[in-house]
Design a protein around this motif. Sequence first.
Motif, PDB file in Angstrom:
ATOM      1  N   THR A  45       0.617  -1.593   0.527  1.00  0.00           N
ATOM      2  CA  THR A  45       0.185  -0.292  -0.142  1.00  0.00           C
ATOM      3  C   THR A  45       1.137   1.564   0.298  1.00  0.00           C
ATOM      4  O   THR A  45       0.662   2.113  -0.661  1.00  0.00           O
ATOM      5  N   GLU A  49       0.935   4.309  -3.652  1.00  0.00           N
ATOM      6  CA  GLU A  49       0.687   5.187  -2.568  1.00  0.00           C
ATOM      7  C   GLU A  49       0.648   6.249  -3.319  1.00  0.00           C
ATOM      8  O   GLU A  49       0.750   7.293  -4.231  1.00  0.00           O
ATOM      9  N   THR A  66      -8.806  -1.115  -4.524  1.00  0.00           N
ATOM     10  CA  THR A  66      -8.116  -2.283  -3.021  1.00  0.00           C
ATOM     11  C   THR A  66      -9.093  -3.476  -2.783  1.00  0.00           C
ATOM     12  O   THR A  66     -10.016  -2.378  -1.916  1.00  0.00           O
ATOM     13  N   ASP A  68      -9.883  -5.897   1.046  1.00  0.00           N
ATOM     14  CA  ASP A  68      -9.367  -6.536   1.827  1.00  0.00           C
ATOM     15  C   ASP A  68     -10.451  -6.885   2.815  1.00  0.00           C
ATOM     16  O   ASP A  68     -11.349  -7.096   2.550  1.00  0.00           O
ATOM     17  N   ASP A  74      -6.683   0.720   3.704  1.00  0.00           N
ATOM     18  CA  ASP A  74      -5.976   0.629   2.494  1.00  0.00           C
ATOM     19  C   ASP A  74      -6.713   1.738   1.866  1.00  0.00           C
ATOM     20  O   ASP A  74      -5.246   2.330   1.005  1.00  0.00           O
ATOM     21  N   ARG A  77      -5.624   5.682   2.957  1.00  0.00           N
ATOM     22  CA  ARG A  77      -3.574   5.528   2.794  1.00  0.00           C
ATOM     23  C   ARG A  77      -4.183   6.376   0.940  1.00  0.00           C
ATOM     24  O   ARG A  77      -3.310   7.215   1.321  1.00  0.00           O
ATOM     25  N   LEU A  78      -4.397   4.792   0.281  1.00  0.00           N
ATOM     26  CA  LEU A  78      -4.562   5.578  -0.990  1.00  0.00           C
ATOM     27  C   LEU A  78      -5.196   6.901  -1.999  1.00  0.00           C
ATOM     28  O   LEU A  78      -4.745   7.377  -3.017  1.00  0.00           O
ATOM     29  N   GLN A  87     -13.480   0.625  -2.354  1.00  0.00           N
ATOM     30  CA  GLN A  87     -12.782  -0.470  -1.090  1.00  0.00           C
ATOM     31  C   GLN A  87     -13.491  -1.273  -1.696  1.00  0.00           C
ATOM     32  O   GLN A  87     -14.970  -1.167  -1.860  1.00  0.00           O
ATOM     33  N   GLU A 119      -5.365  -3.633  -5.509  1.00  0.00           N
ATOM     34  CA  GLU A 119      -4.183  -4.109  -5.051  1.00  0.00           C
ATOM     35  C   GLU A 119      -5.296  -5.116  -3.938  1.00  0.00           C
ATOM     36  O   GLU A 119      -6.264  -5.114  -3.664  1.00  0.00           O
TER      37      GLU A 119
END
Length: 280
Positions: A45, A49, A66, A68, A74, A77-78, A87, A119
Amino acid sequence: MCRVVDLRQAVLAKNDVAAQVLRTELTARGTTVVNLLSSPGSGKTALLERELLLGRERGVAVAALTADLATENDAVRLARSGVPVKQVLTDGLCHLEAAMLGRHLDGWLPADTRLLFVENVGNLVCPAGYDLGESLRVVLASVTEGEDKPLKYPTAFGLAQLVVVTKTDIARAVEFDEAAFRANVEQVNPGVEVVLTSARAGEGLGVLLDRALAAGEGTGTHTPVMARRHTHGHGHTHGHGDTHDHDHDHEHEHEHEHGEDHVHDEDRDHPHVHPVAQTR
């Protein structure tokens, strides 16, 4: 046991068809998909970024999805990069599949997106056998994970078109043996490029972006020996190994052990989707 293996092969075959459809559709609109695989905590990650921010600075239309099992950490953050980010929470599913990805891109991915970085769930077993319609598959490993990682996860590393080593700023402190790591990568995937990076120090920054752009143009993409030799419509050779490592077989045995065949029901909208940022 035979029933489980047959089911796994059927699921992979179905996924390959969906991946080809998605690849064709995205290629037609000028979008290149980059599939990022790694263990949890590899620094994937942090590096992504930096690459997204660099892409934006260069004027390249980039986006990221991303996945998860839980949390939107994440994606948050991105999203600081200022590019479109989404997400996907998989509710326990240990990998993304092509049909799932296609559904979550529909109506969200900006039409002018040139590079889409996916991701994948942090795992080097489950995601390894699933084509997502990518034009570039990248496996990342940090210097803290051990030089024998490629030998422990031969499918993940064996199907990679690019291998990225992360956290090189602490390589000396953890006594990372670069030569040994490269030799192990070469053993499972002869000829694949290995790139050294540090999101903190800036080493290797931009190489991932450059390789993704090249893959979109159909140039310089490595063809793993393990890959099945079949060429997709846009001239990109991609595929999965004819055999999978025992860890992968075991993972599927566990998934179906209690009759949990719903994890592969591509018509069921089980993952929760959260568009975190769509700022251009």
